[in-house]
Design a protein around this motif. Structure first.
Motif, PDB file in Angstrom:
ATOM      1  N   GLN A   1      -2.796   2.479  -3.766  1.00 20.73           N
ATOM      2  CA  GLN A   1      -3.278   1.182  -2.373  1.00 20.73           C
ATOM      3  C   GLN A   1      -4.744   0.967  -2.525  1.00 20.73           C
ATOM      4  OE1 GLN A   1      -5.418   3.423   1.025  1.00 20.73           O
ATOM      5  NE2 GLN A   1      -4.416   2.560   2.309  1.00 20.73           N
ATOM      6  N   TYR A   2      -3.822  -0.692  -2.610  1.00 18.31           N
ATOM      7  CA  TYR A   2      -4.946  -1.380  -3.367  1.00 18.31           C
ATOM      8  C   TYR A   2      -5.752  -1.451  -4.362  1.00 18.31           C
ATOM      9  CZ  TYR A   2      -5.716  -2.646   2.262  1.00 18.31           C
ATOM     10  OH  TYR A   2      -5.212  -3.192   3.254  1.00 18.31           O
ATOM     11  N   ASP A   3      -4.520  -1.138  -5.171  1.00 24.53           N
ATOM     12  CA  ASP A   3      -5.186  -1.272  -7.055  1.00 24.53           C
ATOM     13  C   ASP A   3      -5.359  -2.005  -7.909  1.00 24.53           C
ATOM     14  OD1 ASP A   3      -5.201   0.387 -10.196  1.00 24.53           O
ATOM     15  OD2 ASP A   3      -3.033   1.337  -9.751  1.00 24.53           O
ATOM     16  N   SER A   4      -7.180  -2.292  -7.903  1.00 22.19           N
ATOM     17  CA  SER A   4      -7.698  -3.527  -8.775  1.00 22.19           C
ATOM     18  C   SER A   4      -7.406  -3.563  -9.918  1.00 22.19           C
ATOM     19  CB  SER A   4      -9.199  -2.755  -8.536  1.00 22.19           C
ATOM     20  OG  SER A   4      -9.644  -1.713  -9.457  1.00 22.19           O
ATOM     21  N   PHE A   5      -7.209  -2.902 -10.341  1.00 19.89           N
ATOM     22  CA  PHE A   5      -5.619  -2.691 -12.086  1.00 19.89           C
ATOM     23  C   PHE A   5      -4.382  -3.926 -11.374  1.00 19.89           C
ATOM     24  CE2 PHE A   5      -2.479  -1.349 -15.659  1.00 19.89           C
ATOM     25  CZ  PHE A   5      -3.659  -2.079 -16.482  1.00 19.89           C
ATOM     26  N   ALA A   6      -4.152  -4.122  -9.707  1.00 22.45           N
ATOM     27  CA  ALA A   6      -2.884  -5.388 -10.321  1.00 22.45           C
ATOM     28  C   ALA A   6      -3.344  -6.736 -10.331  1.00 22.45           C
ATOM     29  CB  ALA A   6      -1.949  -4.832  -8.936  1.00 22.45           C
ATOM     30  N   LEU A   7      -2.704  -7.556 -11.215  1.00 21.47           N
ATOM     31  CA  LEU A   7      -2.800  -8.983 -10.743  1.00 21.47           C
ATOM     32  C   LEU A   7      -2.366  -9.149  -9.977  1.00 21.47           C
ATOM     33  CD1 LEU A   7      -2.148  -9.121 -15.131  1.00 21.47           C
ATOM     34  CD2 LEU A   7      -4.148  -8.945 -13.639  1.00 21.47           C
ATOM     35  N   ARG A   8      -1.130  -8.708  -9.349  1.00 20.70           N
ATOM     36  CA  ARG A   8      -1.252  -9.740  -8.160  1.00 20.70           C
ATOM     37  C   ARG A   8      -0.607  -8.177  -6.121  1.00 20.70           C
ATOM     38  NH1 ARG A   8       5.693  -9.347  -5.648  1.00 20.70           N
ATOM     39  NH2 ARG A   8       4.942 -10.820  -3.785  1.00 20.70           N
ATOM     40  N   ALA A   9      -1.939  -8.929  -6.056  1.00 17.05           N
ATOM     41  CA  ALA A   9      -2.187  -8.466  -4.552  1.00 17.05           C
ATOM     42  C   ALA A   9      -1.036  -8.464  -3.817  1.00 17.05           C
ATOM     43  CB  ALA A   9      -3.565  -8.906  -4.018  1.00 17.05           C
ATOM     44  N   TRP A  10       0.059  -7.784  -3.717  1.00 21.35           N
ATOM     45  CA  TRP A  10       1.308  -7.418  -2.969  1.00 21.35           C
ATOM     46  C   TRP A  10       1.566  -5.930  -3.502  1.00 21.35           C
ATOM     47  CZ3 TRP A  10       2.657  -9.853   1.199  1.00 21.35           C
ATOM     48  CH2 TRP A  10       3.843  -9.286   1.519  1.00 21.35           C
ATOM     49  N   HIS A  11       1.025  -5.213  -2.719  1.00 19.04           N
ATOM     50  CA  HIS A  11       0.484  -3.618  -2.834  1.00 19.04           C
ATOM     51  C   HIS A  11       2.103  -2.521  -2.467  1.00 19.04           C
ATOM     52  CE1 HIS A  11      -2.939  -4.216  -5.727  1.00 19.04           C
ATOM     53  NE2 HIS A  11      -3.289  -4.492  -4.307  1.00 19.04           N
ATOM     54  N   MET A  12       2.996  -3.340  -2.700  1.00 15.32           N
ATOM     55  CA  MET A  12       4.698  -2.257  -1.594  1.00 15.32           C
ATOM     56  C   MET A  12       4.631  -1.707  -2.814  1.00 15.32           C
ATOM     57  SD  MET A  12       2.933  -4.105   0.643  1.00 15.32           S
ATOM     58  CE  MET A  12       1.881  -4.921   1.829  1.00 15.32           C
ATOM     59  N   PHE A  13       6.164  -0.404  -2.334  1.00 13.35           N
ATOM     60  CA  PHE A  13       6.669   0.066  -2.995  1.00 13.35           C
ATOM     61  C   PHE A  13       8.558   0.518  -2.839  1.00 13.35           C
ATOM     62  CE2 PHE A  13       2.535   0.681  -3.814  1.00 13.35           C
ATOM     63  CZ  PHE A  13       1.746   1.366  -5.378  1.00 13.35           C
TER      64      PHE A  13
ATOM     65  N   THR B   1       6.810  14.096 -15.730  1.00 12.93           N
ATOM     66  CA  THR B   1       6.485  12.104 -15.235  1.00 12.93           C
ATOM     67  C   THR B   1       7.035  12.089 -14.574  1.00 12.93           C
ATOM     68  OG1 THR B   1       6.095  12.818 -18.204  1.00 12.93           O
ATOM     69  CG2 THR B   1       5.823  10.412 -16.569  1.00 12.93           C
ATOM     70  N   LEU B   2       6.426  11.669 -12.948  1.00  9.65           N
ATOM     71  CA  LEU B   2       7.052  10.643 -12.140  1.00  9.65           C
ATOM     72  C   LEU B   2       7.132   8.965 -12.415  1.00  9.65           C
ATOM     73  CD1 LEU B   2       8.119  10.130  -9.270  1.00  9.65           C
ATOM     74  CD2 LEU B   2       5.859  10.022  -8.983  1.00  9.65           C
ATOM     75  N   VAL B   3       7.739   8.416 -12.722  1.00  9.11           N
ATOM     76  CA  VAL B   3       8.013   7.212 -13.425  1.00  9.11           C
ATOM     77  C   VAL B   3       8.467   6.020 -11.545  1.00  9.11           C
ATOM     78  CG1 VAL B   3       9.669   5.711 -14.901  1.00  9.11           C
ATOM     79  CG2 VAL B   3       9.442   7.489 -15.152  1.00  9.11           C
ATOM     80  N   TYR B   4       7.283   5.380 -12.110  1.00 14.25           N
ATOM     81  CA  TYR B   4       7.245   4.515 -10.527  1.00 14.25           C
ATOM     82  C   TYR B   4       7.370   2.689 -10.988  1.00 14.25           C
ATOM     83  CZ  TYR B   4       7.839   5.046  -5.253  1.00 14.25           C
ATOM     84  OH  TYR B   4       8.763   4.978  -3.818  1.00 14.25           O
ATOM     85  N   PRO B   5       7.972   1.805 -11.335  1.00 12.03           N
ATOM     86  CA  PRO B   5       7.657   0.178 -10.990  1.00 12.03           C
ATOM     87  C   PRO B   5       6.898   0.004  -9.204  1.00 12.03           C
ATOM     88  CG  PRO B   5       9.391   0.792 -11.566  1.00 12.03           C
ATOM     89  CD  PRO B   5       8.927   2.235 -10.510  1.00 12.03           C
ATOM     90  N   GLY B   6       5.856  -0.603  -9.397  1.00  9.42           N
ATOM     91  CA  GLY B   6       5.479  -1.225  -7.980  1.00  9.42           C
ATOM     92  C   GLY B   6       5.750  -2.998  -7.799  1.00  9.42           C
ATOM     93  N   GLU B   7       5.744  -3.269  -6.779  1.00 12.57           N
ATOM     94  CA  GLU B   7       5.256  -4.805  -6.926  1.00 12.57           C
ATOM     95  C   GLU B   7       4.280  -5.315  -6.846  1.00 12.57           C
ATOM     96  OE1 GLU B   7       8.074  -6.918  -3.478  1.00 12.57           O
ATOM     97  OE2 GLU B   7       7.867  -5.214  -2.671  1.00 12.57           O
ATOM     98  N   ASN B   8       3.070  -4.414  -7.184  1.00  9.08           N
ATOM     99  CA  ASN B   8       1.805  -5.488  -7.367  1.00  9.08           C
ATOM    100  C   ASN B   8       2.362  -5.672  -8.533  1.00  9.08           C
ATOM    101  OD1 ASN B   8       1.756  -2.953  -8.831  1.00  9.08           O
ATOM    102  ND2 ASN B   8       0.147  -2.105  -7.708  1.00  9.08           N
TER     103      ASN B   8
END
Length: 608
Positions: free
Chosen positions: A313-325, A337-344
């Motif tokens: 949620q609102y991850d400041s490490f992201a270069l795209r402010a679109w925090h959707m999954f 290990t959980l592997v989860y790509p994000g739209e951010n």
């Protein structure tokens, strides 16, 4: 000497002669004046004719159907902007003869194509964060390995989008198909979630696949199921996250609720995933910001619905402010290990440090999170909306910006990147041929990025080791703003008696409203058959097999059409109309098909 200078000098000479005659013939002044005016007018006309012949006047461009000028050559446009119209010069010329409007010329972005799989052609930088700190280098002591798709889980059912790490099936078991028909056996109503901006999100959208599982009897007894569900022998549970903010739990056989619905208050478009070890855990990411703030990933105990862990949620490490999954995650059981790509634009790797005691029902997690991000050189979106495939420590994932990336999970370095042209929502499927991995994939047609009308949509077979294209078959597709054409669903790969075929749903072809389900020869890319539907499809087709290994394919269109086809010939066997927008993808357990719609709820069909 210019023609303009010559004309000016001629006018002065004529004027001098006229003044001399005026002094000599005093009484003839009116006649002389009239003659002078006529002479000047003649000279001016002659001069204008010389001027017109001496300047190159461009022909006005031929107008397109919407009266906007058509460029004679492809021109580069900034993604997301309307094409600028050429100014037509104002000339006193007859209107051009109207001819047949030419085919639209696609408007490429830069680079439109690069004949290379070197990541440096596409990716401008990467970074890794461990325990909240960016590190210079990264090397994992235990690499998420991921073996064969068929070995991904021992749980009976469909427990992630397209079943496993190869994404090669959304069906489980054998279908009892006798006459090639199906009938509806139950429905379940769903609601609507109203966002803070007043928008309403209801039912099941893209990708929207249900999860279907038969839990171990021992685990069932620790879950918050109703007593009858705990006692029902061989209960198969449907777990369906909806856009109305709820997760529904239903009996596959009857549609009855097996436990209370779980309300989280976020819009869920993707499928989420269950833990392949049989641990009672649901991994689920939100697809839209709604009434609860930024979207995020939930790790949920299916013992009591407690939230074990959250991230994104609102991850400041992201270069795209679109925090959707919207993508569906994978769990590597060997490394936990959980592997989860994000739209951010972040790939999340969570070492879960999980434990579960099936006898006592005790479940615990102590996650450690590693993040990987990237930046790209195209003026398009970062982030992964489709789901990834994984094989032997390598993750292959398409993004929203035209990149198909192969990432080494041990070092978090890119091994290759293939240019897939456009915003890619098609989850790839992986298959081994004599032990060598290949992926099949296509792309979307995002309005305005390559064209505002039509564009080429390739279907690719790609070598998963090198990223090189093995074959490519092209379609021409239309698009509209926010409702893209091209391939939005995911391919279904043939097995058993149709193991030579791969099937793709192609939206907005041959017209802007229609769609095609196409079967391709895996070795050559040749089209074996096509089935056209009057409305396009974003749903992913599902293959099922009878006891003889013969294949049948279930295909859905956007206006609610559900079609059962012979997978070998493409012959239509049966169909129905759900009279509702249908974007979600079905899943099948045995002979039962489960599918959600946007307005008419969840439907179950029995194949017969």
């Amino acid at each position: 000497m210019s023609r303009t200078a010559y004309k000016t000098r001629t006018i002065k000479s004529n004027a001098g002669k006229t003044r001399a005659k005026q002094k000599k013939r005093g009484r003839a002044v009116p006649v002389i004046v009239l003659s002078l005016l006529l002479c000047i007018l003649s000279v001016l006309v002659i001069g204008r004719l010389h001027l017109d012949r001496g300047v190159d006047i461009p022909e006005p461009p031929i107008a397109s159907a919407d009266n906007s000028p058509m460029p004679s050559e492809p021109v580069t446009e900034t993604p997301g902007t309307e094409p600028s119209a050429e100014e037509t010069p104002a000339v006193e010329e007859p209107e051009p003869t109207v001819t047949e409007t030419p085919e639209p010329t696609p408007i490429p972005y830069d680079p439109a194509a690069v004949d290379s799989t070197d990541p440096s052609h596409y990716i401008t930088g990467t970074a890794v964060m461990v325990a909240g700190e960016i590190v210079e280098t990264y090397e994992s002591e235990t690499v998420p390995d991921f073996g064969l798709g068929e070995d991904y889980s021992a749980l009976p059912g469909v427990i992630t989008f397209r079943g496993n790490n190869f994404r090669d099936t959304a069906s489980y078991g054998v279908a009892n198909i006798l006459d090639g028909t199906f009938e509806e056996i139950w429905t379940k109503s769903t609601g609507t979630l109203t966002g803070a901006d007043g928008s309403g999100w209801g039912g099941n959208g893209w990708t929207g696949q249900p999860l279907i599982v038969r839990w171990p009897e021992e685990t069932k007894q620790h879950m918050n199921m109703y007593e009858w569900a705990q006692e029902k022998e061989s209960l198969v549970e449907v777990i369906y996250a909806s856009m109305d903010g709820y997760v529904y739990f239903l009996d596959l056989e009857t549609g009855a609720a097996t436990r209370d619905s779980l309300y989280l208050g976020y819009v869920f478009k993707g499928a989420g995933a269950l833990d392949p070890r049989g641990y009672p855990i649901l991994y689920l990411g939100a697809g839209i910001d709604s009434t609860r703030g930024g979207a995020k990933v939930f790790v949920i105990s299916l013992l009591d619905f407690s939230i074990l862990y959250e991230f994104g949620q609102y991850d400041s490490f992201a270069l795209r402010a679109w925090h959707m999954f919207d993508s569906s995650p994978l769990v590597d059981v060997t490394t936990d290990t959980l592997v989860y790509p994000g739209e951010n634009g972040i790939l999340y790797l969570a070492r879960l440090n999980s434990s579960y005691d099936a006898e006592t029902g005790e479940l615990s997690l102590e996650p450690e999170l590693v993040k990987w991000r990237y930046s790209a050189n195209r003026g398009m979106w970062l982030g992964m909306e489709a789901s990834a495939v994984c094989w032997r420590g390598h993750l292959i994932m398409p993004d929203n910006g035209g990149n198909l990336m192969c990432l080494d999970l041990g070092t978090l370095e890119l091994e290759w990147v293939q240019n897939v042209l456009d915003d890619t929502n098609c989850t790839p499927v992986l298959e081994l041929e004599d032990g060598h991995p290949y992926v099949y994939i296509s792309t979307s047609f995002h309005y305005g990025w390559r064209s505002y009308t039509t564009a080429v949509i390739p279907v690719w077979k790609i070598d998963a080791v090198t990223g090189e294209i093995v074959w490519q078959t092209d379609y021409t597709c239309y698009t509209v703003k926010d409702l893209s054409g091209g391939v939005q669903g995911s391919p279904a790969i043939g097995k058993n008696n149709v193991s030579d075929l791969i099937y793709f749903p192609i939206a907005r072809t041959p017209s802007a409203e229609s769609g095609v389900l196409a079967a391709f020869d895996k070795q050559t890319g040749e089209i074996v058959w096509e089935y056209e539907t009057p409305s396009y499809g974003w749903s992913s087709p599902v293959l099922v097999y009878d006891g003889n290994g013969d294949g049948y394919i279930i295909n859905c269109s956007s206006r609610g059409g559900v079609y059962l086809l012979d997978a070998r010939s493409g012959e239509l066997l049966d169909s129905t109309d759900l009279a509702s927008t249908t974007e979600a993808s079905p899943a099948v357990y045995g002979s039962t098909v489960v599918l959600g719609t946007r307005t008419r709820g969840i439907h179950a069909f029995k194949l017969s």
